[in-house]
Design a protein around this motif. Structure first.
Motif, PDB file in Angstrom:
ATOM      1  N   THR A 143     -10.167   2.270  -2.278  1.00 52.57           N
ATOM      2  CA  THR A 143     -11.622   2.172  -2.291  1.00 52.57           C
ATOM      3  C   THR A 143     -12.090   1.413  -3.521  1.00 52.57           C
ATOM      4  O   THR A 143     -11.402   1.348  -4.541  1.00 52.57           O
ATOM      5  CB  THR A 143     -12.270   3.572  -2.275  1.00 52.57           C
ATOM      6  N   ALA A 197     -17.031   4.193  -3.499  1.00 49.33           N
ATOM      7  CA  ALA A 197     -16.123   4.657  -2.445  1.00 49.33           C
ATOM      8  C   ALA A 197     -16.218   3.817  -1.179  1.00 49.33           C
ATOM      9  O   ALA A 197     -16.152   4.334  -0.064  1.00 49.33           O
ATOM     10  CB  ALA A 197     -16.388   6.130  -2.125  1.00 49.33           C
ATOM     11  N   PRO A 229     -14.672   1.044   1.493  1.00 49.41           N
ATOM     12  CA  PRO A 229     -13.332   0.593   1.882  1.00 49.41           C
ATOM     13  C   PRO A 229     -13.033  -0.769   1.256  1.00 49.41           C
ATOM     14  O   PRO A 229     -13.943  -1.490   0.842  1.00 49.41           O
ATOM     15  CB  PRO A 229     -13.426   0.491   3.411  1.00 49.41           C
ATOM     16  N   ARG A 230     -11.769  -1.110   1.220  1.00 42.64           N
ATOM     17  CA  ARG A 230     -11.380  -2.397   0.656  1.00 42.64           C
ATOM     18  C   ARG A 230     -12.101  -3.528   1.383  1.00 42.64           C
ATOM     19  O   ARG A 230     -12.197  -3.540   2.601  1.00 42.64           O
ATOM     20  CB  ARG A 230      -9.871  -2.569   0.777  1.00 42.64           C
ATOM     21  N   THR A 267     -15.706  -5.393   5.553  1.00 42.56           N
ATOM     22  CA  THR A 267     -14.408  -4.739   5.443  1.00 42.56           C
ATOM     23  C   THR A 267     -13.564  -5.158   6.637  1.00 42.56           C
ATOM     24  O   THR A 267     -14.003  -5.922   7.501  1.00 42.56           O
ATOM     25  CB  THR A 267     -14.547  -3.215   5.408  1.00 42.56           C
TER      26      THR A 267
END
Length: 237
Positions: free
Chosen positions: A188, A207, A209-210, A227
């Motif tokens: 994250t 937080a 996501p990548r 994402t």
């Protein structure tokens, strides 16, 4: 390449151009599409030449150890160079004004220049790498309104974007192994915005996501955060 009435009028392929002018075969060709001027960076001698595609006039710039060059406007070039290239000593970002023939040189450790990105007449952004592979850790902003360069050191940066005077970063929320990070979609990040004009820094979200990319509105207030599974729209509160 020039376009007239939605049709390609003139097109120059740099590889064909190098075949015609073999003395510049080892050079990177960086053209200014508005003025037709060209910067040639010789990958062997690490020197720069200012000319045009017709080679009407070729002037060697008073710079050595150059490995990267980009146009930031019609009169200014920004370059990455080392005082001693083979030893990787004396890393610097250089701005050269072709009209006044003036040079501004700023040193920053022993790092590699990457960029630049320019979205306004007031600011220009660029990045540095600790080596020639990354990741990005240091970001610089040339502030033309105050005639200075601002350096920003980021930790665990996974992505950096520059929009006008906003620097938008996605940073991992804990230190990571970068080789492992490149091979996974896990982990994250937090989304951060630095306002160069106001010298303020805020965290816009945590937080997340990548990321697989970011799209930023011209005013820097709306960020489409992409994402691998879905997209988020982030507005300034």
């Amino acid at each position: 390449m020039s376009v007239e009435k939605n049709q390609v009028k003139n097109k120059t392929l740099f590889e064909d151009w190098k075949q015609k002018y073999k003395q510049y075969e080892s050079c990177d060709v960086i053209a200014n599409p508005r003025t037709g001027k060209v910067v040639l960076v010789d990958n062997h001698t690490k020197k720069c030449t200012l000319t045009d595609l017709n080679l009407q006039k070729a002037v060697e710039l008073p710079l050595t150890g150059v490995y990267s060059a980009c146009w930031i406007d019609d009169n200014n070039i920004i370059l990455g160079a080392f005082d001693h290239f083979k030893e990787r000593q004396g890393s610097a970002v250089i701005t050269y004004n072709i009209k006044n023939e003036t040079t501004t040189k700023t040193y920053l450790g022993e790092r590699f220049f990457v960029g630049p990105s320019r979205d306004s007449d007031e600011y220009c952004g660029f990045a540095y790498l600790d080596d020639d592979r990354g990741p990005l850790n240091t970001f610089g902003v040339i502030d033309y309104t105050r005639n200075k360069i601002i350096f920003l050191d980021f930790q665990n940066t996974s992505d950096i974007k520059f929009q006008s005077h906003w620097v938008i970063t996605a940073t991992t929320e804990k230190p990571i192994d970068w080789e492992a990070w490149e091979k996974t979609t896990e982990g994250t990040v937090q989304l951060c915005v630095y306002d160069v004009a106001a010298n303020s820094y805020i965290i816009r979200d945590k937080a997340l996501p990548r990321q697989a990319g970011m799209i930023i509105s011209p005013d820097g207030r709306t960020i489409v955060y992409k994402t691998f599974e879905k997209n988020y729209i982030n507005w300034e509160k």
